[in-house]
Design an enzyme around this catalytic site. Structure first.
Site, mmCIF file in Angstrom:
data_model
loop_
_atom_site.group_PDB
_atom_site.id
_atom_site.type_symbol
_atom_site.label_atom_id
_atom_site.label_comp_id
_atom_site.label_asym_id
_atom_site.label_seq_id
_atom_site.Cartn_x
_atom_site.Cartn_y
_atom_site.Cartn_z
ATOM 1 N N ASP A 1 0.850 -1.197 0.000
ATOM 2 C CA ASP A 1 0.000 0.000 0.000
ATOM 3 C C ASP A 1 0.883 1.244 0.000
ATOM 4 O O ASP A 1 2.029 1.186 -0.441
ATOM 5 C CB ASP A 1 -0.971 -0.050 1.193
ATOM 6 C CG ASP A 1 -2.268 0.694 0.911
ATOM 7 O OD1 ASP A 1 -2.200 1.877 0.511
ATOM 8 O OD2 ASP A 1 -3.355 0.124 1.082
ATOM 9 N N HIS B 1 1.840 1.719 -3.291
ATOM 10 C CA HIS B 1 0.921 2.665 -3.910
ATOM 11 C C HIS B 1 1.473 4.081 -3.968
ATOM 12 O O HIS B 1 0.758 5.021 -4.265
ATOM 13 C CB HIS B 1 -0.434 2.644 -3.198
ATOM 14 C CG HIS B 1 -1.158 1.327 -3.341
ATOM 15 N ND1 HIS B 1 -2.368 1.064 -2.760
ATOM 16 C CD2 HIS B 1 -0.822 0.194 -4.021
ATOM 17 C CE1 HIS B 1 -2.761 -0.173 -3.062
ATOM 18 N NE2 HIS B 1 -1.823 -0.713 -3.818
#
Ligand SMILES: *[C@@H]1O[C@H](CO)[C@@H](O)[C@H](O)[C@H]1NC(C)=O
Ligand SMILES: *[C@@H]1O[C@H](CO)[C@@H](O)[C@H](O)[C@H]1NC(C)=O
Ligand SMILES: *[C@@H]1O[C@H](CO)[C@@H](O)[C@H](O)[C@H]1NC(C)=O
Ligand SMILES: *[C@@H]1O[C@H](CO)[C@@H](O)[C@H](O)[C@H]1NC(C)=O
Ligand SMILES: *[C@@H]1O[C@H](CO)[C@@H](O)[C@H](O)[C@H]1NC(C)=O
Ligand SMILES: *[C@@H]1O[C@H](CO)[C@@H](O)[C@H](O)[C@H]1NC(C)=O
Ligand SMILES: *[C@@H]1O[C@H](CO)[C@@H](O)[C@H](O)[C@H]1NC(C)=O
Length: 447
Positions: A250, A273
């Site tokens: 993430d 991310h």
């Protein structure tokens, strides 16, 4: 001509940096890229005489990886925290300590250091959290003048949590999972030279903290692990993150909820991310994030590069954000502002209120984009983005001969230097014209 040359040189440099990070699989190549200090500035070996040393083994810790060392950690902390002089709690290099969810709270009487030279591991079975708060594992509360260091590892043993995650198995309910290290209401603290790996969910979170320095932190989890943010900063002010590496499933860094004066520098990010401001404004909340600088980042194989994401329906402000000296390699949305962020199973309804976004700069951002849309600035009709600056940008396609493009919606600002893909921002003048026409502007204090 010289511009072309500089593009070629930049791409060559990127190639060199990238192949270095590819070929040398150990973390040392990362360190040489960032020029991490070879020695700690204040060596842990030259411990001042006045400092009291508490070895967790003296409190009954076995360090064998299967005996429960939780009680020993609690007792060592209690003694250290009530000690009147400077104290150091040591987890030695040859220890692997199994520690169940634990609250280590202050305020403590004096300066305290937790030296993790060995390894701390979590129970691998989520059932160990039964009846406990599922969001906490190592939870530090109300600590100040506190340092965590030592070159060791904190291992969340997250595999079983990931397997049960609703993101991996849609028939499971979406529940929270622990953050490996949480610092809540902390002040004047440092985290340096630590590895945090395979967390159940987020790796290290600062919530309601003031004046924190994080350096030489290494966060590692598989790219496929769900919600495993690297460094999460919430409701905090004065946070510095320097010389660190984050590869997870993430955000490498996420900054939310009324945070300000945040500096992220010399960071290697990916997979994951990317670096995110947000998400902000969920469930109609009011939030403000301002004064954030991200300077010198190498972002590689991530789903986003540098991102601002806000939910529709929220309110508040994101302002004075600078992303500077960013190298991207094969990044899917290198530059992205998204006022339509929606991370729920059903699509989010269109709403009129929005978190306003202004004074955002992207300066000297180079590298390659895995998608055609290398710049995406998607703002709300009700609350257009203002004062966006694009300066010296070169984002080429990561696959050979294609081209990249930019997308703007209700995005106002200016560009300077060479910008590729070409800027799609509307001039701030046209924002004013349009606003005056449609009556958006109620106050001109922004001018
Ligand atoms: C990061 O590394 C540089 C170069 O070694 C060093 O000068 C700097 O103090 C480090 N940053 C922090 C916050 O320790
Ligand atoms: C760690 O090393 C010390 C000193 O060599 C030794 O006494 C101790 O048994 C070791 N502990 C573990 C858990 O390996
Ligand atoms: C980190 O800690 C280890 C073990 O104490 C030490 O050998 C190393 O030099 C430290 N590295 C940094 C960057 O401080
Ligand atoms: C998904 O979760 C359900 C309910 O917990 C379970 O019965 C099923 O076996 C899981 N599927 C997989 C692929 O793990
Ligand atoms: C942010 O701060 C404001 C005012 O200080 C407060 O009303 C709001 O609830 C805070 N938002 C969050 C998400 O904590
Ligand atoms: C670029 O990223 C995409 C998607 O993230 C990935 O599938 C692909 O393998 C990457 N390409 C290279 C050359 O690493
Ligand atoms: C929201 O508005 C956009 C643009 O007008 C439209 O394409 C989209 O379908 C709308 N979404 C919903 C959920 O109504």
């Amino acid at each position: 001509m010289s511009y072309l040359c500089s593009i070629v040189v930049t791409r060559l440099l990127l190639l060199v940096v990238f192949s270095l990070s590819l070929t040398a699989s150990n973390a040392n190549s990362f360190e040489s890229f960032l020029q991490l200090p070879r020695r700690p500035l204040r060596s842990t070996r030259t411990r001042p005489r006045s400092e009291r040393l508490l070895h967790v083994g003296h409190f009954g810790a076995k360090g064998n990886g299967f005996t429960d060392d939780t009680k020993a950690f609690e007792d060592a902390w209690k003694t250290a925290c009530s000690s009147k002089g400077k104290t150091r709690v040591l987890v030695p290099e040859n220890y692997t300590s199994l520690v169940r969810p634990i609250d280590l709270s202050g305020p403590c009487k004096a300066r305290l250091t937790l030296q993790i030279s060995g390894t701390i591991i979590a129970p691998d079975d989520p059932d160990a959290w039964e009846g406990l708060n599922p969001r906490k594992w190592l939870y530090f509360h109300s600590v100040s003048r506190f340092t965590v260091e030592g070159g060791g590892t904190v291992n969340g043993m997250g595999q079983e949590w990931w397997r049960r995650s609703c993101k991996h198995n849609h028939s499971n309910p979406c529940r929270g999972a622990p953050t490996a290290l949480t610092f809540h209401k902390c002040k004047n603290m440092r985290v340096e030279n630590l590895s945090v790996i395979d967390s159940q969910q987020m790796h290290i979170a600062f919530t309601s903290c003031r004046r924190v320095t994080v350096s030489a932190l290494k966060v590692i989890a598989p790219g496929s692990s769900p919600n495993t943010d690297g460094i999460h900063i919430s409701a905090s002010r004065g946070i510095v993150v320097d010389n660190s590496t984050v590869s997870t499933g993430d955000d490498c860094v996420s900054i939310v909820k009324n945070s300000s004066q945040i500096s992220i520098s010399n960071i290697i990010c990916g997979p994951g991310h990317g670096i995110s401001i947000g998400s902000i404004g969920k469930s109609k909340s009011w939030e403000e994030v301002k004064d954030v600088t991200v300077d010198t980042a190498f972002i590689s194989d991530t789903a986003n590069g540098v991102r601002i994401k806000t939910w529709q329906g929220g309110s508040g402000l994101v302002s004075k954000i600078i992303f500077r000296n960013i190298n991207m390699n094969n990044v899917s949305n290198p530059i992205i502002i998204d006022q339509y962020y929606c991370d729920s199973k059903k699509p989010c309804a269109n709403q009129t209120s929005a978190v306003s976004i202004e004074k955002i700069s992207f300066v000297n951002v180079h590298g390659t984009s895995a998608t055609k849309q290398a710049i995406k600035i998607s703002c709300s009709d009700a609350m257009p983005c203002r004062d966006i600056v694009l300066q010296d940008i070169d984002l080429e396609p990561s696959k050979g001969d294609g081209y990249t493009e930019s997308f703007c919606w209700e995005a106002y600002g200016s560009s300077s230097g060479q910008v590729y893909p070409p800027s799609c921002l509307s001039g701030d003048e046209s924002f004013l014209e349009q606003s005056v026409r449609s009556g958006i502007i109620t106050s001109v204090s922004y001018l």
